[in-house]
Design an enzyme around this catalytic site. Sequence first.
Site, PDB file in Angstrom:
ATOM      1  N   THR A 182      44.782  41.212  46.869  1.00  0.00           N
ATOM      2  CA  THR A 182      43.729  42.008  46.220  1.00  0.00           C
ATOM      3  C   THR A 182      43.787  43.497  46.569  1.00  0.00           C
ATOM      4  O   THR A 182      42.966  44.276  46.074  1.00  0.00           O
ATOM      5  CB  THR A 182      42.345  41.494  46.658  1.00  0.00           C
ATOM      6  N   LYS A 183      44.705  43.899  47.467  1.00  0.00           N
ATOM      7  CA  LYS A 183      44.729  45.294  47.917  1.00  0.00           C
ATOM      8  C   LYS A 183      45.698  46.144  47.078  1.00  0.00           C
ATOM      9  O   LYS A 183      46.385  45.634  46.205  1.00  0.00           O
ATOM     10  CB  LYS A 183      45.113  45.344  49.409  1.00  0.00           C
ATOM     11  N   ASN A 184      45.766  47.436  47.385  1.00  0.00           N
ATOM     12  CA  ASN A 184      46.624  48.338  46.607  1.00  0.00           C
ATOM     13  C   ASN A 184      48.107  48.141  46.924  1.00  0.00           C
ATOM     14  O   ASN A 184      48.956  48.271  46.054  1.00  0.00           O
ATOM     15  CB  ASN A 184      46.252  49.799  46.867  1.00  0.00           C
TER      16      ASN A 184
END
Length: 237
Positions: A182-184
């Site tokens: 879910t992170k960049n």
Amino acid sequence: MKKIPFNKPYLTGNEFKYIEDAISNMHISGDGKYTKLCNSLMEEKFSARKVLLTTSCTHALEMAAILLDIKEGDEVIMPSFTFVSTANAFILRGAKPVFVDIRPDTKNMDENLIEEKITNKTKAIVPVHYAGVSCEMDKIMEIAKKHNLFVVEDAAQGVNAKYKGKYLGTIGDLGCYSFHETKNVICGEGGALVINNEKFIERAEIIREKGTNRSKFFRGEVDKYTWVDIGSSYLPV
Ligand SMILES: Cc1ncc(COP(=O)(O)O)c(C=O)c1O
């Protein structure tokens, strides 16, 4: 109805090439070529003293709690608005999380409410940089110094973001990153521990390698490796 996904994992196109390379030399257990490359890349890019890739940010936080020798009865100050792992890592060591309310503008812990929560049991402050927006680190570091407390930055959501020219995660004694889907920046499940306080480096390597000095053995610094401390298995491929 059109569904808008919460997130879509971002792939750059070279993933399969690198995965193939990673397994082609038949070294597919912890601390392989790409983990080492990621450690040095982050140390260079973020001007960090030491970075160790971990199996998640949750595990980086757990390592931080062990490194700080958090024990039953200790208190750890953190924001009331965060992900479960911020609290769990310290509760697992017997500590009590002491929650500080957040600022409505940044959604980060209100730095002006920290000092009133400090008692003689307080061991650490854990600022969380929500959505990559920095906490007021000057004030937090000043409070920590005044009361002799450690600072662990939960920078799970703050990889590559800065506060006054410094990368988040590199300001406190320790910093924790997440590379969850879910992170960049992602690797599926993964994280990193940033070690800014020199005194934690040697023990961090040991805790990450099941409480053994195996890293020293691989560097040729000891002739065999042995069990020297508590620890777990926090190293990715
Ligand atoms: C603030 C915060 N801390 C910790 C974590 C845990 O990260 P991981 O999923 O890499 O264990 C997250 C994940 O969303 C997070 O948002």
